[in-house]
Scaffold this active site. Sequence first.
Site, PDB file in Angstrom:
ATOM      1  N   GLY A   7       1.027  -1.154  -0.013  1.00 48.64           N
ATOM      2  CA  GLY A   7      -0.021  -0.036  -0.009  1.00 48.64           C
ATOM      3  C   GLY A   7       0.801   1.211   0.026  1.00 48.64           C
ATOM      4  O   GLY A   7       0.541   2.219   0.425  1.00 48.64           O
ATOM      5  N   GLY A   8       2.072   1.300  -0.478  1.00 48.72           N
ATOM      6  CA  GLY A   8       2.875   2.266  -0.476  1.00 48.72           C
ATOM      7  C   GLY A   8       2.566   3.548  -1.412  1.00 48.72           C
ATOM      8  O   GLY A   8       3.079   4.593  -1.502  1.00 48.72           O
ATOM      9  N   GLY A  10      -0.314   4.750  -1.183  1.00 48.78           N
ATOM     10  CA  GLY A  10      -1.513   5.342  -0.525  1.00 48.78           C
ATOM     11  C   GLY A  10      -0.925   6.580   0.261  1.00 48.78           C
ATOM     12  O   GLY A  10       0.317   6.897   0.217  1.00 48.78           O
ATOM     13  N   PHE A  11      -1.865   7.212   1.199  1.00 46.28           N
ATOM     14  CA  PHE A  11      -1.458   8.388   1.813  1.00 46.28           C
ATOM     15  C   PHE A  11      -0.095   8.242   2.707  1.00 46.28           C
ATOM     16  O   PHE A  11       0.928   8.850   2.476  1.00 46.28           O
ATOM     17  CB  PHE A  11      -2.618   8.986   2.414  1.00 46.28           C
ATOM     18  CG  PHE A  11      -2.424   9.991   3.619  1.00 46.28           C
ATOM     19  CD1 PHE A  11      -1.523  11.130   3.182  1.00 46.28           C
ATOM     20  CD2 PHE A  11      -3.066   9.840   4.677  1.00 46.28           C
ATOM     21  CE1 PHE A  11      -1.362  11.923   4.428  1.00 46.28           C
ATOM     22  CE2 PHE A  11      -2.960  10.743   5.739  1.00 46.28           C
ATOM     23  CZ  PHE A  11      -1.995  11.778   5.489  1.00 46.28           C
ATOM     24  N   THR A 100      -9.831  -7.121   1.605  1.00 49.00           N
ATOM     25  CA  THR A 100      -8.294  -6.738   1.487  1.00 49.00           C
ATOM     26  C   THR A 100      -7.978  -6.741   3.155  1.00 49.00           C
ATOM     27  O   THR A 100      -6.918  -7.073   3.156  1.00 49.00           O
ATOM     28  CB  THR A 100      -8.314  -5.197   1.032  1.00 49.00           C
ATOM     29  OG1 THR A 100      -8.944  -5.244  -0.309  1.00 49.00           O
ATOM     30  CG2 THR A 100      -7.096  -4.494   0.999  1.00 49.00           C
ATOM     31  N   THR A 125      -5.273   0.970  13.738  1.00 50.89           N
ATOM     32  CA  THR A 125      -6.124   2.270  13.645  1.00 50.89           C
ATOM     33  C   THR A 125      -6.822   2.467  15.155  1.00 50.89           C
ATOM     34  O   THR A 125      -7.071   1.516  15.792  1.00 50.89           O
ATOM     35  CB  THR A 125      -7.099   2.691  12.572  1.00 50.89           C
ATOM     36  OG1 THR A 125      -7.847   3.442  13.112  1.00 50.89           O
ATOM     37  CG2 THR A 125      -7.862   1.176  12.334  1.00 50.89           C
ATOM     38  N   ASP A 126      -6.668   3.532  15.788  1.00 55.68           N
ATOM     39  CA  ASP A 126      -7.275   3.874  16.948  1.00 55.68           C
ATOM     40  C   ASP A 126      -8.775   3.407  16.923  1.00 55.68           C
ATOM     41  O   ASP A 126      -9.324   3.216  17.869  1.00 55.68           O
ATOM     42  CB  ASP A 126      -7.231   5.301  17.367  1.00 55.68           C
ATOM     43  CG  ASP A 126      -7.988   6.230  16.327  1.00 55.68           C
ATOM     44  OD1 ASP A 126      -8.296   5.969  15.386  1.00 55.68           O
ATOM     45  OD2 ASP A 126      -7.702   7.460  16.757  1.00 55.68           O
ATOM     46  N   GLU A 127      -9.457   3.502  15.615  1.00 55.26           N
ATOM     47  CA  GLU A 127     -10.628   3.118  15.620  1.00 55.26           C
ATOM     48  C   GLU A 127     -11.113   1.733  15.991  1.00 55.26           C
ATOM     49  O   GLU A 127     -12.161   1.237  16.127  1.00 55.26           O
ATOM     50  CB  GLU A 127     -11.252   3.393  14.234  1.00 55.26           C
ATOM     51  CG  GLU A 127     -10.987   4.440  13.639  1.00 55.26           C
ATOM     52  CD  GLU A 127     -11.968   4.779  12.317  1.00 55.26           C
ATOM     53  OE1 GLU A 127     -12.968   4.051  12.080  1.00 55.26           O
ATOM     54  OE2 GLU A 127     -11.798   6.029  11.643  1.00 55.26           O
ATOM     55  N   TYR A 149     -15.404  -0.963   8.592  1.00 58.94           N
ATOM     56  CA  TYR A 149     -14.003  -0.629   8.315  1.00 58.94           C
ATOM     57  C   TYR A 149     -13.372  -0.873   9.590  1.00 58.94           C
ATOM     58  O   TYR A 149     -12.101  -1.633   9.619  1.00 58.94           O
ATOM     59  CB  TYR A 149     -13.718   0.702   8.065  1.00 58.94           C
ATOM     60  CG  TYR A 149     -12.312   1.278   8.382  1.00 58.94           C
ATOM     61  CD1 TYR A 149     -11.480   0.658   7.567  1.00 58.94           C
ATOM     62  CD2 TYR A 149     -12.113   2.274   9.460  1.00 58.94           C
ATOM     63  CE1 TYR A 149     -10.033   1.137   7.839  1.00 58.94           C
ATOM     64  CE2 TYR A 149     -10.803   2.615   9.779  1.00 58.94           C
ATOM     65  CZ  TYR A 149      -9.905   2.238   8.720  1.00 58.94           C
ATOM     66  OH  TYR A 149      -8.370   2.576   9.046  1.00 58.94           O
ATOM     67  N   LYS A 153     -10.394  -3.829  10.489  1.00 59.31           N
ATOM     68  CA  LYS A 153      -8.782  -3.650  11.009  1.00 59.31           C
ATOM     69  C   LYS A 153      -8.777  -4.373  12.246  1.00 59.31           C
ATOM     70  O   LYS A 153      -7.620  -4.768  12.540  1.00 59.31           O
ATOM     71  CB  LYS A 153      -8.684  -2.103  11.021  1.00 59.31           C
ATOM     72  CG  LYS A 153      -8.841  -1.070   9.622  1.00 59.31           C
ATOM     73  CD  LYS A 153      -7.510  -1.838   9.027  1.00 59.31           C
ATOM     74  CE  LYS A 153      -6.149  -1.064   9.432  1.00 59.31           C
ATOM     75  NZ  LYS A 153      -5.046  -1.411   8.630  1.00 59.31           N
ATOM     76  N   ASN A 178      -6.129   9.882  13.937  1.00 59.36           N
ATOM     77  CA  ASN A 178      -6.259  10.283  12.491  1.00 59.36           C
ATOM     78  C   ASN A 178      -5.173  11.093  12.054  1.00 59.36           C
ATOM     79  O   ASN A 178      -4.537  11.978  12.519  1.00 59.36           O
ATOM     80  CB  ASN A 178      -7.647  11.229  12.556  1.00 59.36           C
ATOM     81  CG  ASN A 178      -8.985  10.618  12.577  1.00 59.36           C
ATOM     82  OD1 ASN A 178      -9.048   9.736  13.412  1.00 59.36           O
ATOM     83  ND2 ASN A 178      -9.896  10.821  11.580  1.00 59.36           N
ATOM     84  N   TYR A 206     -20.969  16.339   9.379  1.00 61.58           N
ATOM     85  CA  TYR A 206     -21.994  15.185   9.869  1.00 61.58           C
ATOM     86  C   TYR A 206     -22.452  15.644  11.376  1.00 61.58           C
ATOM     87  O   TYR A 206     -21.655  15.879  12.123  1.00 61.58           O
ATOM     88  CB  TYR A 206     -21.367  14.017   9.994  1.00 61.58           C
ATOM     89  CG  TYR A 206     -20.726  13.414   8.743  1.00 61.58           C
ATOM     90  CD1 TYR A 206     -21.148  13.761   7.418  1.00 61.58           C
ATOM     91  CD2 TYR A 206     -19.767  12.207   8.673  1.00 61.58           C
ATOM     92  CE1 TYR A 206     -20.732  13.228   6.282  1.00 61.58           C
ATOM     93  CE2 TYR A 206     -19.411  11.810   7.604  1.00 61.58           C
ATOM     94  CZ  TYR A 206     -19.663  12.091   6.336  1.00 61.58           C
ATOM     95  OH  TYR A 206     -19.359  11.679   5.380  1.00 61.58           O
TER      96      TYR A 206
HETATM   97  O1  TDX Z   1     -17.716  14.814   4.831  1.00 59.75           O
HETATM   98  C1  TDX Z   1     -17.427  14.574   6.012  1.00 59.75           C
HETATM   99  N1  TDX Z   1     -18.100  15.270   7.162  1.00 59.75           N
HETATM  100  C2  TDX Z   1     -17.759  15.184   8.309  1.00 59.75           C
HETATM  101  O2  TDX Z   1     -18.124  15.484   9.238  1.00 59.75           O
HETATM  102  C3  TDX Z   1     -16.400  13.638   6.616  1.00 59.75           C
HETATM  103  C4  TDX Z   1     -15.837  12.663   5.348  1.00 59.75           C
HETATM  104  C5  TDX Z   1     -16.115  13.131   7.776  1.00 59.75           C
HETATM  105  N2  TDX Z   1     -16.707  13.807   8.697  1.00 59.75           N
HETATM  106  C6  TDX Z   1     -16.311  13.580  10.050  1.00 59.75           C
HETATM  107  C7  TDX Z   1     -16.519  12.236  10.546  1.00 59.75           C
HETATM  108  C8  TDX Z   1     -15.395  12.068  11.435  1.00 59.75           C
HETATM  109  O3  TDX Z   1     -15.896  12.323  12.803  1.00 59.75           O
HETATM  110  O4  TDX Z   1     -14.992  14.102  10.144  1.00 59.75           O
HETATM  111  C9  TDX Z   1     -14.220  13.001  11.085  1.00 59.75           C
HETATM  112  C10 TDX Z   1     -13.326  12.357  10.373  1.00 59.75           C
HETATM  113  O5  TDX Z   1     -13.687  11.729   9.421  1.00 59.75           O
HETATM  114  P1  TDX Z   1     -12.739  10.788   8.255  1.00 59.75           P
HETATM  115  O6  TDX Z   1     -11.862  11.675   7.822  1.00 59.75           O
HETATM  116  O7  TDX Z   1     -13.696  10.031   7.408  1.00 59.75           O
HETATM  117  O8  TDX Z   1     -11.995   9.960   9.440  1.00 59.75           O
HETATM  118  P2  TDX Z   1     -12.582   8.838  10.512  1.00 59.75           P
HETATM  119  O9  TDX Z   1     -13.677   8.458  10.301  1.00 59.75           O
HETATM  120  O10 TDX Z   1     -12.422   9.439  11.862  1.00 59.75           O
HETATM  121  O11 TDX Z   1     -11.377   7.696  10.173  1.00 59.75           O
HETATM  122  C11 TDX Z   1     -10.090   8.050   9.928  1.00 59.75           C
HETATM  123  O12 TDX Z   1      -9.311   7.878  11.104  1.00 59.75           O
HETATM  124  C12 TDX Z   1      -8.865   6.470  11.202  1.00 59.75           C
HETATM  125  C13 TDX Z   1      -9.688   7.422   8.769  1.00 59.75           C
HETATM  126  O13 TDX Z   1     -10.559   7.542   7.731  1.00 59.75           O
HETATM  127  C14 TDX Z   1      -9.485   6.000   8.904  1.00 59.75           C
HETATM  128  O14 TDX Z   1      -8.720   5.377   7.790  1.00 59.75           O
HETATM  129  C15 TDX Z   1      -8.427   5.878  10.035  1.00 59.75           C
HETATM  130  O15 TDX Z   1      -8.005   4.452  10.584  1.00 59.75           O
END
Ligand code: TDX
Length: 332
Positions: A7-8, A10-11, A100, A125-127, A149, A153, A178, A206
């Site tokens: 996965g090199g 990727g970000f 995957t 991940t912390d999740e 997801y 993980k 994150n 959100y």
């Molecule tokens: O459009 C959006 N609006 C919004 O309010 C999106 C995309 C996200 N959000 C919120 C949801 C989360 O509370 O922002 C926060 C961060 O969202 P993401 O960027 O989707 O990250 P998150 O769900 O926290 O997960 C991320 O952190 C842990 C990564 O996607 C994972 O790959 C990682 O493992």
Amino acid sequence: MKLLVTGGLGFIGSNFIRLILKKYPDYKVVNLDIQNYAGNPNNLKDVEDNPQYGFIKGDICDEKLVEDIFSTEKPDALVHFAAASHVDRSILGPQEFVRTNVLGTQVLLDAARHHKIGRFVHIGTDEEYGSIQQGSFRETDPLNPSSPYSSSKAAASLLALSYFNTFHLPVIVTRSSNNFGCNQYPEKVIPLFITNLIEGKKVPLYGDGFNVRDWLYVLDNCKAIDEVLHKGKEGEIYNVGGDNEFSNIELTKLLLKFLEKDASYIEYVKDRPGHDRRYSLDCSKIKEKLNWQPKFEFNYGIYLTADWYRKNEWWWKPLKSGEYLEYYKKQY
Ligand code: TDX
């Protein structure tokens, strides 16, 4: 040392490879990446011709390919980033995440075992710990993931640790908070909001906007992985956090400030199903045992990131079309 990195493109993987090539001029890196929507060759364009670096396009679930790579490349260590990583996509279609993240990890673990790899660093991940109202998770806490997801993980990191216990495979797991920084696909909140604001669009926040995340600048995470790879203890887990907990509304206001936009650019939208309220990691173990600290101050990291997206429209503009728009049509 010869490193196999999955996965090199990727970000986080691409930032990690760039760091390793620079820091260790005698290392070789082989990058195995499927090159899907988020695995972007432009992320490593600057190192394509570096003799230390080799690229193999392929799927970590492809047992024969993975076996061939271990036989021919004979890597000393593996750093496993390859994963489907976006929570919202896992809600729309969980299968790819199990395939995957779980099966792909198992294929790599088996090949690593047969070829007696010197070290297997699995990036988690912390999740995986789930949401926490107060306090912070330690490495010894049980896992309680809530999305397809994070469940995939969690399954992958437990599987990896089981190979240490059962087969003595030298596995180490990192669980980071994150990440943000340059080259992050603009579906994740920070690059999505920055690029929307550059385009003069609103940002979809959100729910009530009070979900909390701990933000870690990607280079700090890459440095932590480097420490774990070289000095970490086999069979152990290391939490890696940024000490930067902010609610999404605080984060959004900061991004509006950097991009010189007002609050009218915020659009409150329907909440993500199963949206975790707060993630928080206790990172005293990596700080004490491996002497690692996050170095990037949050505002400075955001400044660097916003500046990079401002100057690199060539990188992200093409990504916000085609498959990306199809995904957004499904989501809203
Ligand atoms: O459009 C959006 N609006 C919004 O309010 C999106 C995309 C996200 N959000 C919120 C949801 C989360 O509370 O922002 C926060 C961060 O969202 P993401 O960027 O989707 O990250 P998150 O769900 O926290 O997960 C991320 O952190 C842990 C990564 O996607 C994972 O790959 C990682 O493992």
